[in-house]
Design a protein around this motif. Sequence first.
Motif, PDB file in Angstrom:
ATOM      1  N   TYR A  64      31.953  40.371  54.327  1.00 17.12           N
ATOM      2  CA  TYR A  64      31.711  41.779  54.023  1.00 17.12           C
ATOM      3  C   TYR A  64      33.033  42.532  53.911  1.00 17.12           C
ATOM      4  O   TYR A  64      33.212  43.370  53.024  1.00 17.12           O
ATOM      5  CB  TYR A  64      30.848  42.417  55.114  1.00 17.12           C
ATOM      6  N   ARG A  65      33.970  42.233  54.810  1.00 13.42           N
ATOM      7  CA  ARG A  65      35.273  42.900  54.741  1.00 13.42           C
ATOM      8  C   ARG A  65      36.038  42.469  53.491  1.00 13.42           C
ATOM      9  O   ARG A  65      36.763  43.266  52.888  1.00 13.42           O
ATOM     10  CB  ARG A  65      36.087  42.585  55.999  1.00 13.42           C
ATOM     11  N   ARG A  66      35.851  41.237  53.085  1.00 14.72           N
ATOM     12  CA  ARG A  66      36.500  40.768  51.858  1.00 14.72           C
ATOM     13  C   ARG A  66      35.904  41.496  50.647  1.00 14.72           C
ATOM     14  O   ARG A  66      36.620  41.877  49.722  1.00 14.72           O
ATOM     15  CB  ARG A  66      36.321  39.259  51.727  1.00 14.72           C
ATOM     16  N   GLU A  67      34.589  41.695  50.675  1.00 13.03           N
ATOM     17  CA  GLU A  67      33.951  42.432  49.582  1.00 13.03           C
ATOM     18  C   GLU A  67      34.384  43.895  49.593  1.00 13.03           C
ATOM     19  O   GLU A  67      34.564  44.517  48.538  1.00 13.03           O
ATOM     20  CB  GLU A  67      32.437  42.317  49.700  1.00 13.03           C
ATOM     21  N   GLN A  68      34.557  44.455  50.776  1.00 11.80           N
ATOM     22  CA  GLN A  68      35.076  45.816  50.901  1.00 11.80           C
ATOM     23  C   GLN A  68      36.463  45.913  50.281  1.00 11.80           C
ATOM     24  O   GLN A  68      36.761  46.852  49.529  1.00 11.80           O
ATOM     25  CB  GLN A  68      35.116  46.207  52.380  1.00 11.80           C
ATOM     26  N   TRP A  69      37.314  44.945  50.571  1.00 12.31           N
ATOM     27  CA  TRP A  69      38.667  44.916  50.002  1.00 12.31           C
ATOM     28  C   TRP A  69      38.621  44.800  48.480  1.00 12.31           C
ATOM     29  O   TRP A  69      39.315  45.534  47.766  1.00 12.31           O
ATOM     30  CB  TRP A  69      39.443  43.734  50.605  1.00 12.31           C
ATOM     31  N   ALA A  70      37.792  43.900  47.967  1.00 11.06           N
ATOM     32  CA  ALA A  70      37.704  43.722  46.520  1.00 11.06           C
ATOM     33  C   ALA A  70      37.223  44.999  45.842  1.00 11.06           C
ATOM     34  O   ALA A  70      37.754  45.400  44.790  1.00 11.06           O
ATOM     35  CB  ALA A  70      36.758  42.569  46.191  1.00 11.06           C
ATOM     36  N   GLY A  71      36.247  45.649  46.436  1.00 13.79           N
ATOM     37  CA  GLY A  71      35.728  46.886  45.859  1.00 13.79           C
ATOM     38  C   GLY A  71      36.778  47.971  45.740  1.00 13.79           C
ATOM     39  O   GLY A  71      36.755  48.784  44.812  1.00 13.79           O
ATOM     40  N   ARG A  72      37.714  47.986  46.674  1.00 20.00           N
ATOM     41  CA  ARG A  72      38.769  49.004  46.636  1.00 20.00           C
ATOM     42  C   ARG A  72      39.784  48.750  45.531  1.00 20.00           C
ATOM     43  O   ARG A  72      40.462  49.678  45.077  1.00 20.00           O
ATOM     44  CB  ARG A  72      39.494  49.030  47.981  1.00 20.00           C
ATOM     45  N   HIS A  73      39.908  47.492  45.099  1.00 21.43           N
ATOM     46  CA  HIS A  73      40.976  47.146  44.165  1.00 21.43           C
ATOM     47  C   HIS A  73      40.499  46.801  42.757  1.00 21.43           C
ATOM     48  O   HIS A  73      41.329  46.691  41.844  1.00 21.43           O
ATOM     49  CB  HIS A  73      41.797  45.986  44.731  1.00 21.43           C
ATOM     50  N   LEU A  74      39.202  46.634  42.573  1.00 22.00           N
ATOM     51  CA  LEU A  74      38.713  46.396  41.213  1.00 22.00           C
ATOM     52  C   LEU A  74      38.863  47.677  40.390  1.00 22.00           C
ATOM     53  O   LEU A  74      38.447  48.744  40.831  1.00 22.00           O
ATOM     54  CB  LEU A  74      37.243  45.989  41.241  1.00 22.00           C
ATOM     55  N   PRO A  75      39.437  47.593  39.208  1.00 15.98           N
ATOM     56  CA  PRO A  75      39.560  48.794  38.374  1.00 15.98           C
ATOM     57  C   PRO A  75      38.192  49.267  37.905  1.00 15.98           C
ATOM     58  O   PRO A  75      37.233  48.480  37.826  1.00 15.98           O
ATOM     59  CB  PRO A  75      40.417  48.319  37.199  1.00 15.98           C
ATOM     60  N   VAL A  76      38.084  50.533  37.600  1.00 12.53           N
ATOM     61  CA  VAL A  76      36.802  51.123  37.193  1.00 12.53           C
ATOM     62  C   VAL A  76      36.168  50.398  35.998  1.00 12.53           C
ATOM     63  O   VAL A  76      34.947  50.178  35.993  1.00 12.53           O
ATOM     64  CB  VAL A  76      36.978  52.630  36.886  1.00 12.53           C
ATOM     65  N   PRO A  77      36.936  49.971  34.974  1.00 14.12           N
ATOM     66  CA  PRO A  77      36.271  49.305  33.835  1.00 14.12           C
ATOM     67  C   PRO A  77      35.796  47.898  34.130  1.00 14.12           C
ATOM     68  O   PRO A  77      35.144  47.286  33.288  1.00 14.12           O
ATOM     69  CB  PRO A  77      37.378  49.268  32.764  1.00 14.12           C
ATOM     70  N   ALA A  78      36.113  47.334  35.290  1.00 12.35           N
ATOM     71  CA  ALA A  78      35.728  45.952  35.587  1.00 12.35           C
ATOM     72  C   ALA A  78      34.210  45.801  35.546  1.00 12.35           C
ATOM     73  O   ALA A  78      33.476  46.702  35.966  1.00 12.35           O
ATOM     74  CB  ALA A  78      36.260  45.531  36.952  1.00 12.35           C
ATOM     75  N   PRO A  79      33.715  44.664  35.052  1.00 13.48           N
ATOM     76  CA  PRO A  79      32.265  44.439  34.977  1.00 13.48           C
ATOM     77  C   PRO A  79      31.692  44.088  36.348  1.00 13.48           C
ATOM     78  O   PRO A  79      31.298  42.957  36.624  1.00 13.48           O
ATOM     79  CB  PRO A  79      32.154  43.271  33.999  1.00 13.48           C
ATOM     80  N   ALA A  80      31.671  45.070  37.219  1.00 11.35           N
ATOM     81  CA  ALA A  80      31.192  44.888  38.590  1.00 11.35           C
ATOM     82  C   ALA A  80      30.710  46.233  39.105  1.00 11.35           C
ATOM     83  O   ALA A  80      31.161  47.293  38.635  1.00 11.35           O
ATOM     84  CB  ALA A  80      32.315  44.355  39.479  1.00 11.35           C
ATOM     85  N   PRO A  81      29.790  46.235  40.070  1.00  5.31           N
ATOM     86  CA  PRO A  81      29.355  47.506  40.658  1.00  5.31           C
ATOM     87  C   PRO A  81      30.533  48.221  41.310  1.00  5.31           C
ATOM     88  O   PRO A  81      31.344  47.602  42.001  1.00  5.31           O
ATOM     89  CB  PRO A  81      28.331  47.074  41.718  1.00  5.31           C
ATOM     90  N   ARG A  82      30.634  49.516  41.087  1.00  2.61           N
ATOM     91  CA  ARG A  82      31.715  50.288  41.708  1.00  2.61           C
ATOM     92  C   ARG A  82      31.467  50.438  43.211  1.00  2.61           C
ATOM     93  O   ARG A  82      30.347  50.662  43.655  1.00  2.61           O
ATOM     94  CB  ARG A  82      31.811  51.679  41.067  1.00  2.61           C
ATOM     95  N   SER A  83      32.535  50.281  43.964  1.00  2.00           N
ATOM     96  CA  SER A  83      32.461  50.559  45.400  1.00  2.00           C
ATOM     97  C   SER A  83      32.479  52.077  45.574  1.00  2.00           C
ATOM     98  O   SER A  83      33.402  52.761  45.116  1.00  2.00           O
ATOM     99  CB  SER A  83      33.657  49.922  46.108  1.00  2.00           C
ATOM    100  N   LEU A  84      31.454  52.625  46.209  1.00  2.00           N
ATOM    101  CA  LEU A  84      31.330  54.070  46.353  1.00  2.00           C
ATOM    102  C   LEU A  84      31.953  54.577  47.640  1.00  2.00           C
ATOM    103  O   LEU A  84      32.704  55.547  47.637  1.00  2.00           O
ATOM    104  CB  LEU A  84      29.854  54.471  46.294  1.00  2.00           C
ATOM    105  N   TRP A  85      31.649  53.929  48.743  1.00  2.00           N
ATOM    106  CA  TRP A  85      32.220  54.301  50.033  1.00  2.00           C
ATOM    107  C   TRP A  85      31.882  53.225  51.054  1.00  2.00           C
ATOM    108  O   TRP A  85      31.045  52.345  50.808  1.00  2.00           O
ATOM    109  CB  TRP A  85      31.707  55.666  50.508  1.00  2.00           C
ATOM    110  N   SER A  86      32.546  53.287  52.186  1.00  2.00           N
ATOM    111  CA  SER A  86      32.238  52.392  53.289  1.00  2.00           C
ATOM    112  C   SER A  86      32.471  53.137  54.592  1.00  2.00           C
ATOM    113  O   SER A  86      33.187  54.148  54.630  1.00  2.00           O
ATOM    114  CB  SER A  86      33.100  51.124  53.238  1.00  2.00           C
TER     115      SER A  86
END
Length: 293
Positions: A64-86
């Motif tokens: 979960y912490r790894r996913e939290q880290w990835a969400g913070r660093h994926l750019p907005v155009p990336a084909p992935a759900p945007r991390s909103l908050w934690s």
Amino acid sequence: MNDRLDWEYLPQRVRDVIEDRTGTVIKAESVIGRRPGVAARLYAEQDDVFVKAIPADSPAAEPYRREQWAGRHLPVPAPAPRSLWSLELDGWLVLAFELVNDYARHVDLRRDCADLPFVLDAVGSLAVERGAVSGPSAVEHFSSLYAKGRLVLDQPHVRDLYLRAMDGFDVDRLGGSTLIHGDLGPRTLLIKDGSAYAVDWSTASLGAWWIDLVLLAPQLIAEGHSPEQVDELLSGAVPAWANVPAREVIGLTAIWGSHHLYQAEHGPVTRRDDAVRLAHACTTWLTHWLPRL
């Protein structure tokens, strides 16, 4: 296997803080998954979100912490759900993401399937150097996988193939600055409105840009593609694929295959058939690439 907890399992104060951000939750739908904790679509008065939560001190919290880290660093155009908050509250780690899996479906990777162009577009857009970011290392991640995987290389015909594949391979060549998903396949790729999204970044790391392409190849073979067709698909998605050294493709495939062999013997019973299928696909991919050395 499903160790998911329902939304109502969260402490009341944690739910109250979440609803401060989303508005009153009108409906919560739990999502089946392979990791313990809460995973739910929340339909709320202000914002619909996808929420994941785990006790912060749980041994299962690291992904979960790894996913939290990835969400913070994926750019907005990336084909992935945007991390909103934690947030971390009352002993719980909570992650909130853009709700893209509402009415989405898992991709179909079979030959001639209409999903393939969308998947390859998404994979190609992820295979980009992201610049200077600190985070988990792909070198450490795959070294750990191989340390376990080599324990099951006890059959001569398997051991000989894998030892040949690993001969001369330096795991440090997996290093790089691309944010790697680490497990792209039908389970972690969704299709919605003509776009593919990579979800579940719990195995994310920083590494060489071509890692996710190598790991996707056995998934495509397992769905009926020939190795030659996979090479053609990957080259179409990322032209630079043709320049990836054979030693790197072969070495990483051997690590990935040994990981699935290990999972086939020691992983969760409900996932062992899939592990066997992917281990066989890795063998096919290795056999295709070894003559290039």
